[in-house]
Design a protein around this motif. Structure first.
Motif, PDB file in Angstrom:
ATOM      1  N   VAL A 133      47.193  21.921 -37.192  1.00  0.00           N
ATOM      2  CA  VAL A 133      46.512  21.709 -38.468  1.00  0.00           C
ATOM      3  C   VAL A 133      45.636  22.906 -38.797  1.00  0.00           C
ATOM      4  CG1 VAL A 133      44.705  20.342 -39.606  1.00  0.00           C
ATOM      5  CG2 VAL A 133      46.608  19.205 -38.441  1.00  0.00           C
ATOM      6  N   ARG A 134      44.916  23.421 -37.816  1.00  0.00           N
ATOM      7  CA  ARG A 134      44.068  24.587 -38.071  1.00  0.00           C
ATOM      8  C   ARG A 134      44.900  25.783 -38.525  1.00  0.00           C
ATOM      9  NH1 ARG A 134      38.618  24.803 -35.624  1.00  0.00           N
ATOM     10  NH2 ARG A 134      38.038  22.658 -35.160  1.00  0.00           N
ATOM     11  N   ALA A 135      46.009  26.018 -37.866  1.00  0.00           N
ATOM     12  CA  ALA A 135      46.870  27.127 -38.263  1.00  0.00           C
ATOM     13  C   ALA A 135      47.437  26.894 -39.663  1.00  0.00           C
ATOM     14  CB  ALA A 135      48.003  27.290 -37.253  1.00  0.00           C
ATOM     15  N   TRP A 136      47.804  25.658 -39.959  1.00  0.00           N
ATOM     16  CA  TRP A 136      48.333  25.280 -41.277  1.00  0.00           C
ATOM     17  C   TRP A 136      47.301  25.562 -42.363  1.00  0.00           C
ATOM     18  CZ3 TRP A 136      49.135  19.404 -42.640  1.00  0.00           C
ATOM     19  CH2 TRP A 136      49.713  19.274 -43.903  1.00  0.00           C
ATOM     20  N   MET A 137      46.062  25.117 -42.147  1.00  0.00           N
ATOM     21  CA  MET A 137      45.028  25.293 -43.161  1.00  0.00           C
ATOM     22  C   MET A 137      44.611  26.756 -43.307  1.00  0.00           C
ATOM     23  SD  MET A 137      44.713  22.431 -44.608  1.00  0.00           S
ATOM     24  CE  MET A 137      46.430  22.059 -44.221  1.00  0.00           C
ATOM     25  N   LEU A 138      44.661  27.518 -42.229  1.00  0.00           N
ATOM     26  CA  LEU A 138      44.387  28.948 -42.346  1.00  0.00           C
ATOM     27  C   LEU A 138      45.480  29.640 -43.168  1.00  0.00           C
ATOM     28  CD1 LEU A 138      43.072  29.779 -38.769  1.00  0.00           C
ATOM     29  CD2 LEU A 138      41.739  29.741 -40.886  1.00  0.00           C
ATOM     30  N   ASP A 139      46.705  29.165 -43.050  1.00  0.00           N
ATOM     31  CA  ASP A 139      47.774  29.689 -43.895  1.00  0.00           C
ATOM     32  C   ASP A 139      47.511  29.369 -45.367  1.00  0.00           C
ATOM     33  OD1 ASP A 139      49.138  30.750 -41.745  1.00  0.00           O
ATOM     34  OD2 ASP A 139      50.561  29.072 -41.572  1.00  0.00           O
ATOM     35  N   VAL A 140      46.979  28.182 -45.628  1.00  0.00           N
ATOM     36  CA  VAL A 140      46.630  27.822 -47.005  1.00  0.00           C
ATOM     37  C   VAL A 140      45.546  28.763 -47.538  1.00  0.00           C
ATOM     38  CG1 VAL A 140      45.642  26.024 -48.481  1.00  0.00           C
ATOM     39  CG2 VAL A 140      47.284  25.406 -46.697  1.00  0.00           C
ATOM     40  N   VAL A 141      44.528  29.005 -46.721  1.00  0.00           N
ATOM     41  CA  VAL A 141      43.463  29.941 -47.105  1.00  0.00           C
ATOM     42  C   VAL A 141      44.050  31.307 -47.431  1.00  0.00           C
ATOM     43  CG1 VAL A 141      41.465  31.213 -46.225  1.00  0.00           C
ATOM     44  CG2 VAL A 141      41.631  28.737 -45.857  1.00  0.00           C
ATOM     45  N   ASP A 142      44.907  31.798 -46.556  1.00  0.00           N
ATOM     46  CA  ASP A 142      45.512  33.116 -46.775  1.00  0.00           C
ATOM     47  C   ASP A 142      46.375  33.130 -48.034  1.00  0.00           C
ATOM     48  OD1 ASP A 142      44.314  33.963 -44.443  1.00  0.00           O
ATOM     49  OD2 ASP A 142      46.127  33.806 -43.224  1.00  0.00           O
ATOM     50  N   GLU A 143      47.054  32.022 -48.294  1.00  0.00           N
ATOM     51  CA  GLU A 143      47.969  31.950 -49.432  1.00  0.00           C
ATOM     52  C   GLU A 143      47.251  32.207 -50.754  1.00  0.00           C
ATOM     53  OE1 GLU A 143      51.702  31.334 -51.288  1.00  0.00           O
ATOM     54  OE2 GLU A 143      51.233  31.423 -49.146  1.00  0.00           O
ATOM     55  N   TRP A 144      46.028  31.663 -50.892  1.00  0.00           N
ATOM     56  CA  TRP A 144      45.353  31.720 -52.190  1.00  0.00           C
ATOM     57  C   TRP A 144      44.233  32.742 -52.247  1.00  0.00           C
ATOM     58  CZ3 TRP A 144      48.115  29.573 -55.773  1.00  0.00           C
ATOM     59  CH2 TRP A 144      48.943  28.494 -55.461  1.00  0.00           C
ATOM     60  N   ALA A 145      43.740  33.197 -51.096  1.00  0.00           N
ATOM     61  CA  ALA A 145      42.609  34.137 -51.109  1.00  0.00           C
ATOM     62  C   ALA A 145      42.973  35.448 -51.792  1.00  0.00           C
ATOM     63  CB  ALA A 145      42.121  34.402 -49.683  1.00  0.00           C
ATOM     64  N   ASP A 146      44.227  35.848 -51.701  1.00  0.00           N
ATOM     65  CA  ASP A 146      44.649  37.092 -52.331  1.00  0.00           C
ATOM     66  C   ASP A 146      44.875  36.939 -53.833  1.00  0.00           C
ATOM     67  OD1 ASP A 146      44.556  38.454 -49.938  1.00  0.00           O
ATOM     68  OD2 ASP A 146      46.678  38.160 -49.493  1.00  0.00           O
ATOM     69  N   VAL A 147      44.892  35.700 -54.322  1.00  0.00           N
ATOM     70  CA  VAL A 147      45.207  35.444 -55.729  1.00  0.00           C
ATOM     71  C   VAL A 147      43.950  35.286 -56.565  1.00  0.00           C
ATOM     72  CG1 VAL A 147      46.388  33.843 -57.310  1.00  0.00           C
ATOM     73  CG2 VAL A 147      47.379  34.352 -55.063  1.00  0.00           C
ATOM     74  N   VAL A 148      42.902  34.690 -55.984  1.00  0.00           N
ATOM     75  CA  VAL A 148      41.714  34.315 -56.752  1.00  0.00           C
ATOM     76  C   VAL A 148      40.481  35.037 -56.216  1.00  0.00           C
ATOM     77  CG1 VAL A 148      42.673  32.081 -57.408  1.00  0.00           C
ATOM     78  CG2 VAL A 148      41.359  32.277 -55.272  1.00  0.00           C
ATOM     79  N   ASP A 149      39.323  34.717 -56.780  1.00  0.00           N
ATOM     80  CA  ASP A 149      38.082  35.419 -56.458  1.00  0.00           C
ATOM     81  C   ASP A 149      37.109  34.577 -55.634  1.00  0.00           C
ATOM     82  OD1 ASP A 149      38.664  37.795 -58.191  1.00  0.00           O
ATOM     83  OD2 ASP A 149      38.665  36.230 -59.713  1.00  0.00           O
ATOM     84  N   GLY A 150      37.501  33.353 -55.348  1.00  0.00           N
ATOM     85  CA  GLY A 150      36.621  32.505 -54.558  1.00  0.00           C
ATOM     86  C   GLY A 150      37.187  31.111 -54.439  1.00  0.00           C
ATOM     87  N   PHE A 151      36.589  30.340 -53.522  1.00  0.00           N
ATOM     88  CA  PHE A 151      36.978  28.949 -53.308  1.00  0.00           C
ATOM     89  C   PHE A 151      35.799  28.034 -53.587  1.00  0.00           C
ATOM     90  CE2 PHE A 151      40.010  30.512 -49.760  1.00  0.00           C
ATOM     91  CZ  PHE A 151      41.063  30.631 -50.650  1.00  0.00           C
ATOM     92  N   ARG A 152      36.036  26.985 -54.349  1.00  0.00           N
ATOM     93  CA  ARG A 152      35.150  25.823 -54.329  1.00  0.00           C
ATOM     94  C   ARG A 152      35.785  24.880 -53.319  1.00  0.00           C
ATOM     95  NH1 ARG A 152      36.091  20.090 -55.092  1.00  0.00           N
ATOM     96  NH2 ARG A 152      34.082  19.140 -55.568  1.00  0.00           N
ATOM     97  N   CYS A 153      35.048  24.517 -52.284  1.00  0.00           N
ATOM     98  CA  CYS A 153      35.627  23.823 -51.131  1.00  0.00           C
ATOM     99  C   CYS A 153      35.332  22.334 -51.210  1.00  0.00           C
ATOM    100  CB  CYS A 153      35.104  24.433 -49.835  1.00  0.00           C
ATOM    101  SG  CYS A 153      35.554  26.177 -49.679  1.00  0.00           S
ATOM    102  N   ASP A 154      36.371  21.573 -51.462  1.00  0.00           N
ATOM    103  CA  ASP A 154      36.264  20.136 -51.661  1.00  0.00           C
ATOM    104  C   ASP A 154      35.927  19.434 -50.345  1.00  0.00           C
ATOM    105  OD1 ASP A 154      36.747  17.791 -53.449  1.00  0.00           O
ATOM    106  OD2 ASP A 154      38.322  17.370 -51.978  1.00  0.00           O
ATOM    107  N   VAL A 155      35.052  18.425 -50.433  1.00  0.00           N
ATOM    108  CA  VAL A 155      34.640  17.644 -49.260  1.00  0.00           C
ATOM    109  C   VAL A 155      34.342  18.571 -48.088  1.00  0.00           C
ATOM    110  CG1 VAL A 155      35.124  15.561 -47.887  1.00  0.00           C
ATOM    111  CG2 VAL A 155      36.227  15.855 -50.090  1.00  0.00           C
ATOM    112  N   ALA A 156      33.534  19.587 -48.366  1.00  0.00           N
ATOM    113  CA  ALA A 156      33.218  20.568 -47.315  1.00  0.00           C
ATOM    114  C   ALA A 156      32.577  19.903 -46.111  1.00  0.00           C
ATOM    115  CB  ALA A 156      32.302  21.652 -47.882  1.00  0.00           C
ATOM    116  N   TRP A 157      31.828  18.829 -46.355  1.00  0.00           N
ATOM    117  CA  TRP A 157      31.144  18.145 -45.260  1.00  0.00           C
ATOM    118  C   TRP A 157      32.112  17.437 -44.315  1.00  0.00           C
ATOM    119  CZ3 TRP A 157      32.502  13.093 -46.083  1.00  0.00           C
ATOM    120  CH2 TRP A 157      32.768  12.703 -47.413  1.00  0.00           C
TER     121      TRP A 157
END
Length: 688
Positions: A422-446
């Motif tokens: 799961v950690r590797a999967w979610m890091l792939d998600v982060v990588d997928e969109w970080a190059d496209v946009v300028d920031g993340f609003r992180c849902d249910v960060a808590w």
């Protein structure tokens, strides 16, 4: 590199997640606890992801065997301040027949809003349901759900008296042949003066043996500093505060110093605009990326600097938070290429883009969840599993257990961060969109482990220091400021605006809410998002009526922080997720918002830090005094005086400070015989 990251600083009894970074799900990782304080019986398993629960104050040292070597991780635990509390709701507060109630589930921030884990006891003495626990100083709310039904609930709030959390800042400079670091620790409200504890980062060659520490000052010979090092400082009194971090880069005799936890400079100047995506084209059109792109000139005209889109990934819902494909856009909104075109058009207009990163959960319609519940071994650990007796839904889940989820969110099961896959999967998600946009609003960060957010921050900031991380943490929690997020939801300020607007608190409560940041222990330079509305709550006018809205908006633009406009707030949209009103919107309200955006851009005093807010004495010659608050904002070149009036009509305010009578919001002369006329928000230049 698989090193698990920086030292961790926690309370005794607080669970700490520890995991290798950049994990390979097929590799072997093994933890062991090498040292622990005297009197501790704490331990960890040998799984790749472990949870340490310190049971005594002191230093815990762990080792992680990973494919790239053995890494050391330290955890520093500090005494905790807690008091016994009792939450209580009377039968009259619960919409249910007491005799028919089987159980009452209790949940709140103290158990991550998880239903089914805690239950209230029946009090025969006073016809009430009660729940007893121990909590740290602060204001706490508990929700009581009858028979696990989310909608039949009552709430109780308790205040635990005691000290807030101290805070610390670092000042460092090269003096001769040494690096000198000085810590300035501040006592928390109602707390004693803290001491500063320095900690060295286990990832670096710099160690305590290289340094000389004298109280709040640390010295290191330059020749002992490696090419890259990090130093941490923690303020400790009755409670500990979040760590401040100094990053050191050395190139021969040149030493560069920085704060890796600071927010990007651009966001401190910015106005954020949240778009609830599928309603932005209006009532008669289906919203697509192309339709939004055609309306970018409106956003540029409004003057906003960043747009936060609610989720754009594939989802069976209009709100988009039940995601079925984290790597692609929703078909009804458009293709990935069309989304990227929208991003570029916004950037060409000088507007940055924030992507709603949803990695606490997926939709239960996600293929991975289907495979998980169907017993496919490769997906067995992808989602949280809880005992069936803890489940409060009416779903007949396949198997002997149930998925974990928050509140009554049975359709969005929690991911399992104990799983390397799961950690590797979610890091792939982060990588997928970080190059496209300028920031993340992180849902249910808590709901996502702190250690994972620290890894996300290091990952996205390595390539772009200006990349923004905004947390949704409700209620807000200072620990997310420790090398994790740049900007935080300010739930205290949001709630104060609603209390004032509904007549439950005087207008000065908005200034009191600023003081809450200090009590929580947020650093003085922490950035907070100030907002009146968002996609999860009723519109301000629905709760408070129309009269106080402009004053509430004025507060977000004239007090410290990062103002956020929720789409339609400026057009008079009544439904919290209703269609944007393009042709029948409130033009005057739109112009008012546009003027406030411009005013904040024009005057540095309105962008000054929280320390530059001073309450100004005043009297109300007409209007209700409880509806009025007045404060000064001091900038580098000017001081402004702001008057907010949350009541209906006009108030006349006599301000005990010399000001020019021209209201910078309306451009009109506000002078009347008895003082200054204030409709909702007025801003005046102070005269010395």
């Amino acid at each position: 590199m698989h090193h698990p990251g920086p030292p961790r600083f926690v309370d005794v009894g607080e669970t700490v997640d520890l995991a290798p970074r950049n994990p390979d799900p097929d590799a072997t990782y093994r933890w062991r606890l090498r040292e622990r304080p005297s009197g501790s019986d704490a331990g960890v398993g040998d799984a790749p992801v472990v949870a340490l629960e310190p049971d005594a104050p002191g230093r815990y040292e762990l080792e992680l065997d990973a494919p790239d070597g053995t890494h050391v991780q330290t955890v520093h635990a500090y005494d905790v301040v807690e008091e016994p509390v009792t939450f209580r709701v009377a039968d009259d507060d619960v919409d249910a027949d007491p005799a028919a109630v089987e159980f009452v589930s209790v949940y709140g921030a103290f158990n991550d809003f998880t239903m089914g884990t805690l239950t209230a006891e029946r009090s025969a003495d006073d016809d009430a349901w009660v729940y007893e626990t121990t909590l740290q100083p602060g204001t706490h709310e508990a929700l009581f759900a009858v028979d696990g039904e989310f909608d039949a609930f009552a709430a109780d709030e308790v205040v635990v008296e005691g000290p807030g959390r101290p805070r610390v800042s670092l000042d460092a400079a090269v003096r001769g042949d040494e690096l000198v670091v000085r810590a300035a620790a501040e006592a928390a409200p109602n707390g004693r003066d803290p001491e500063t504890v320095f900690a060295f980062d286990d990832r670096d060659a710099l160690s305590r043996a290289d340094a000389t520490v004298d109280g709040a000052e640390l010295r290191v010979p330059l020749d002992a500093i490696p090419v890259h090092a990090r130093l941490h400082a923690v303020p400790v009194a009755e409670r500990h505060g979040v760590a401040a971090t100094l990053e050191i880069e050395r190139d021969g005799e040149d030493v560069a110093l920085s704060d890796p936890g600071g927010a990007p400079d651009w966001v401190r100047e910015a106005t954020i605009y949240e778009i609830f995506v599928r309603e932005f084209a209006g009532a008669d059109l289906d919203t697509t990326f192309g339709a939004i792109e055609e309306r970018v000139p409106y956003l540029a005209h409004l003057g906003v600097d960043a747009v936060w889109f609610t989720p754009v990934c594939a989802s069976p819902t209009r709100h988009g938070y039940h995601i079925t494909d984290l790597f692609d856009t929703a078909d009804d909104l458009g293709t990935r290429a069309e989304f990227e075109s929208l991003v570029e058009t916004l950037r060409d207009a000088g507007i940055r883009v924030l992507f709603d990163l949803v990695i606490n959960h997926t939709s239960r319609d996600h293929p991975a969840f289907h495979l998980h519940r169907a017993g496919v071994p490769a997906y067995a650990e992808h989602y949280e599993r809880v005992p069936a007796e803890q489940d409060t839904t009416d779903v007949d889940w396949a198997g002997a257990d149930a998925p974990g989820h928050y509140f009554n969110w049975a359709k969005i099961p929690n991911l399992n961060y104990d799983s390397l896959a799961v950690r590797a999967w979610m890091l792939d998600v982060v990588d997928e969109w970080a190059d496209v946009v300028d920031g993340f609003r992180c849902d249910v960060a808590w709901g996502v482990p702190h250690g994972f957010w620290k890894e996300v921050r290091a990952r996205v900031k390595a390539d772009d220091a200006d990349f923004l991380l905004l947390d949704e943490t409700v209620p807000r929690e200072v620990d997310f400021d420790e090398d994790e997020f740049d900007v935080h939801y300010d739930t205290d300020f949001y709630e104060a605006l609603r209390d004032v607007g509904s007549g439950e608190a005087p207008a000065d409560a908005v200034l009191d809410a600023l003081d809450a940041s200090r009590r929580h222990g947020f650093p003085a330079d922490a950035a907070h998002m100030r907002y009146v509305e968002n996609h999860d709550e009723d519109r301000y006018t629905e709760v408070c009526g129309e009269a106080p809205l402009r004053a509430a908006v004025g507060a977000t633009f004239t007090l410290p922080g990062v103002p956020m406009i929720y789409y339609g707030q400026e057009r008079g949209v009544a439904d919290y997720r209703g269609p944007m009103r393009w042709y029948d919107g409130d033009a005057d309200l739109t112009a008012f918002h546009r003027r406030l955006v411009a005013l904040r851009d024009e005057h540095d005093a309105l962008r000054a830090p929280a320390a530059a807010v001073e309450r100004v004495a005043h009297t109300c010659e007409s209007g209700d005094a409880d509806d009025v608050t007045v404060y000064a904002r001091e900038g580098d070149e000017e001081t402004l005086v702001v008057a907010l009036h949350f009541g209906a009509g006009e108030a006349v305010v006599d301000v005990e400070r010399a000001v020019d009578a021209t209201d910078l919001v309306s451009g009109a002369d506000a002078r009347v015989a008895a003082g200054l006329a204030v409709d909702s928000v007025a801003v005046f230049a102070a005269r010395e």
